[in-house]
Motif scaffolding. Structure first.
Motif, PDB file in Angstrom:
ATOM      1  N   ASP A   8      14.528  16.423   2.274  1.00 38.55           N
ATOM      2  CA  ASP A   8      15.591  15.747   1.521  1.00 38.55           C
ATOM      3  C   ASP A   8      16.788  16.666   1.291  1.00 38.55           C
ATOM      4  O   ASP A   8      17.938  16.248   1.439  1.00 38.55           O
ATOM      5  CB  ASP A   8      15.057  15.246   0.177  1.00 38.55           C
ATOM      6  N   LEU A   9      16.508  17.926   0.937  1.00 34.45           N
ATOM      7  CA  LEU A   9      17.594  18.888   0.733  1.00 34.45           C
ATOM      8  C   LEU A   9      18.353  19.164   2.035  1.00 34.45           C
ATOM      9  O   LEU A   9      19.580  19.302   2.031  1.00 34.45           O
ATOM     10  CB  LEU A   9      17.054  20.203   0.168  1.00 34.45           C
ATOM     11  N   LEU A  10      17.623  19.225   3.141  1.00 28.83           N
ATOM     12  CA  LEU A  10      18.264  19.504   4.426  1.00 28.83           C
ATOM     13  C   LEU A  10      19.166  18.337   4.857  1.00 28.83           C
ATOM     14  O   LEU A  10      20.281  18.566   5.336  1.00 28.83           O
ATOM     15  CB  LEU A  10      17.232  19.816   5.508  1.00 28.83           C
ATOM     16  N   VAL A  11      18.713  17.124   4.650  1.00 30.66           N
ATOM     17  CA  VAL A  11      19.563  15.966   4.967  1.00 30.66           C
ATOM     18  C   VAL A  11      20.821  15.998   4.101  1.00 30.66           C
ATOM     19  O   VAL A  11      21.936  15.785   4.598  1.00 30.66           O
ATOM     20  CB  VAL A  11      18.784  14.641   4.794  1.00 30.66           C
ATOM     21  N   ARG A  12      20.661  16.299   2.819  1.00 25.73           N
ATOM     22  CA  ARG A  12      21.845  16.421   1.948  1.00 25.73           C
ATOM     23  C   ARG A  12      22.758  17.544   2.416  1.00 25.73           C
ATOM     24  O   ARG A  12      23.981  17.430   2.357  1.00 25.73           O
ATOM     25  CB  ARG A  12      21.426  16.662   0.498  1.00 25.73           C
ATOM     26  N   GLN A  13      22.156  18.635   2.916  1.00 24.24           N
ATOM     27  CA  GLN A  13      22.951  19.780   3.372  1.00 24.24           C
ATOM     28  C   GLN A  13      23.796  19.402   4.585  1.00 24.24           C
ATOM     29  O   GLN A  13      24.908  19.915   4.741  1.00 24.24           O
ATOM     30  CB  GLN A  13      22.068  20.984   3.679  1.00 24.24           C
ATOM     31  N   VAL A  14      23.288  18.522   5.425  1.00 24.14           N
ATOM     32  CA  VAL A  14      24.095  18.031   6.548  1.00 24.14           C
ATOM     33  C   VAL A  14      25.400  17.458   5.990  1.00 24.14           C
ATOM     34  O   VAL A  14      26.490  17.758   6.485  1.00 24.14           O
ATOM     35  CB  VAL A  14      23.322  16.974   7.380  1.00 24.14           C
ATOM     36  N   GLY A  15      25.298  16.659   4.951  1.00 25.66           N
ATOM     37  CA  GLY A  15      26.493  16.097   4.309  1.00 25.66           C
ATOM     38  C   GLY A  15      27.379  17.165   3.708  1.00 25.66           C
ATOM     39  O   GLY A  15      28.612  17.101   3.820  1.00 25.66           O
ATOM     40  N   HIS A  16      26.766  18.173   3.082  1.00 26.94           N
ATOM     41  CA  HIS A  16      27.566  19.267   2.490  1.00 26.94           C
ATOM     42  C   HIS A  16      28.333  20.021   3.572  1.00 26.94           C
ATOM     43  O   HIS A  16      29.489  20.416   3.368  1.00 26.94           O
ATOM     44  CB  HIS A  16      26.676  20.249   1.731  1.00 26.94           C
ATOM     45  N   GLU A  17      27.691  20.236   4.706  1.00 29.80           N
ATOM     46  CA  GLU A  17      28.351  20.965   5.795  1.00 29.80           C
ATOM     47  C   GLU A  17      29.509  20.150   6.372  1.00 29.80           C
ATOM     48  O   GLU A  17      30.576  20.686   6.653  1.00 29.80           O
ATOM     49  CB  GLU A  17      27.346  21.337   6.890  1.00 29.80           C
ATOM     50  N   PHE A  18      29.305  18.842   6.544  1.00 22.99           N
ATOM     51  CA  PHE A  18      30.402  17.990   7.021  1.00 22.99           C
ATOM     52  C   PHE A  18      31.528  17.945   5.983  1.00 22.99           C
ATOM     53  O   PHE A  18      32.710  17.953   6.343  1.00 22.99           O
ATOM     54  CB  PHE A  18      29.913  16.582   7.333  1.00 22.99           C
ATOM     55  N   ALA A  19      31.165  17.902   4.696  1.00 24.68           N
ATOM     56  CA  ALA A  19      32.188  17.904   3.642  1.00 24.68           C
ATOM     57  C   ALA A  19      32.984  19.201   3.674  1.00 24.68           C
ATOM     58  O   ALA A  19      34.217  19.200   3.523  1.00 24.68           O
ATOM     59  CB  ALA A  19      31.536  17.693   2.273  1.00 24.68           C
ATOM     60  N   ALA A  20      32.297  20.327   3.875  1.00 28.00           N
ATOM     61  CA  ALA A  20      32.987  21.621   3.970  1.00 28.00           C
ATOM     62  C   ALA A  20      33.934  21.624   5.169  1.00 28.00           C
ATOM     63  O   ALA A  20      35.067  22.120   5.093  1.00 28.00           O
ATOM     64  CB  ALA A  20      31.971  22.759   4.078  1.00 28.00           C
ATOM     65  N   SER A  21      33.487  21.046   6.276  1.00 27.82           N
ATOM     66  CA  SER A  21      34.332  20.955   7.462  1.00 27.82           C
ATOM     67  C   SER A  21      35.598  20.162   7.159  1.00 27.82           C
ATOM     68  O   SER A  21      36.708  20.585   7.500  1.00 27.82           O
ATOM     69  CB  SER A  21      33.547  20.306   8.608  1.00 27.82           C
ATOM     70  N   HIS A  22      35.446  19.023   6.493  1.00 28.52           N
ATOM     71  CA  HIS A  22      36.607  18.202   6.139  1.00 28.52           C
ATOM     72  C   HIS A  22      37.539  18.950   5.190  1.00 28.52           C
ATOM     73  O   HIS A  22      38.767  18.879   5.330  1.00 28.52           O
ATOM     74  CB  HIS A  22      36.153  16.888   5.517  1.00 28.52           C
ATOM     75  N   GLN A  23      36.957  19.650   4.214  1.00 25.87           N
ATOM     76  CA  GLN A  23      37.799  20.388   3.274  1.00 25.87           C
ATOM     77  C   GLN A  23      38.578  21.477   3.999  1.00 25.87           C
ATOM     78  O   GLN A  23      39.751  21.710   3.709  1.00 25.87           O
ATOM     79  CB  GLN A  23      36.966  20.989   2.136  1.00 25.87           C
ATOM     80  N   TYR A  24      37.941  22.144   4.944  1.00 27.51           N
ATOM     81  CA  TYR A  24      38.646  23.188   5.692  1.00 27.51           C
ATOM     82  C   TYR A  24      39.755  22.608   6.564  1.00 27.51           C
ATOM     83  O   TYR A  24      40.783  23.253   6.765  1.00 27.51           O
ATOM     84  CB  TYR A  24      37.670  24.033   6.508  1.00 27.51           C
ATOM     85  N   VAL A  25      39.584  21.395   7.078  1.00 23.94           N
ATOM     86  CA  VAL A  25      40.681  20.747   7.803  1.00 23.94           C
ATOM     87  C   VAL A  25      41.847  20.532   6.844  1.00 23.94           C
ATOM     88  O   VAL A  25      43.005  20.806   7.185  1.00 23.94           O
ATOM     89  CB  VAL A  25      40.242  19.409   8.452  1.00 23.94           C
ATOM     90  N   ALA A  26      41.560  20.039   5.639  1.00 25.25           N
ATOM     91  CA  ALA A  26      42.626  19.807   4.651  1.00 25.25           C
ATOM     92  C   ALA A  26      43.341  21.110   4.307  1.00 25.25           C
ATOM     93  O   ALA A  26      44.570  21.147   4.194  1.00 25.25           O
ATOM     94  CB  ALA A  26      42.054  19.146   3.394  1.00 25.25           C
TER      95      ALA A  26
END
Length: 179
Positions: A8-26
């Motif tokens: 469950d934590l790893l699936v959530r981490q996938v989302g955190h990593e994609f969110a970090a990617s989006h934030q870095y684009v911004a």
């Protein structure tokens, strides 16, 4: 197959990593708009690296035949008053990811999941490097006499490498290949 806390934590981490990617684009777009091409380039590369981390986790879950629904990615911050704000945000983000990775490692260990524990070891090492390079960038920015000092520093020194070359053969495979 029943899920575990690690899963469950790893699936959530996938989302955190994609969110970090989006934030870095911004962040990169903001730097680009400020005519700071070295900072923009650095954060565009950071975005790709975070995307690759998410895809490494996806590949791991697929390889272990574990269920995965790609999590949603929340909103990002786009406006900053000065160069220090996006850098401080990036450092805080890397520190938060480090805590998340440590929790994943601890969950795998608590569940006696040797494969999960071994998978997370690479990410723990990666986070030490990520926090160190972002701390350096924040420190350089705080000591710079002007913005071009930061730009020159990034042009001259290797502060991270966007995940190209550094990951090497020990890096987990990314689903679909690394970008």
């Amino acid at each position: 197959m029943a899920t575990t806390n690690f899963h469950d934590l790893l699936v959530r981490q996938v989302g955190h990593e994609f969110a970090a990617s989006h934030q870095y684009v911004a962040v990169a777009v903001w730097f680009d708009g400020q005519d700071l091409p070295q900072l923009a380039r650095h954060f565009y590369r950071q975005s790709l690296e975070e995307r690759n981390h998410a895809m490494m986790m996806v590949r791991y879950l697929l390889d272990r035949n574990q269920a995965l629904a790609v999590p949603e990615v929340g909103s990002v911050r786009n406006d900053f008053a000065d160069v220090g704000e996006p850098l401080a945000l990036a450092l805080a983000q890397e520190q938060e990811v480090t805590d998340q990775i440590k929790a994943l490692f601890a969950a795998a260990r608590a569940e006696d999941d040797a494969l999960g524990e071994q998978f997370m070891l690479w990410f723990l090492k990666e986070q030490v490097e990520e926090v160190a390079s972002m701390t350096t960038l924040v420190n350089i920015a705080s000591r710079a006499d002007n913005l071009f000092d930061i730009e020159n520093y990034l042009a001259r020194e290797r502060v991270g490498d966007g995940g190209h070359g550094r990951h090497g053969s020990a890096a987990p495979e990314a689903a679909g290949g690394s970008v």
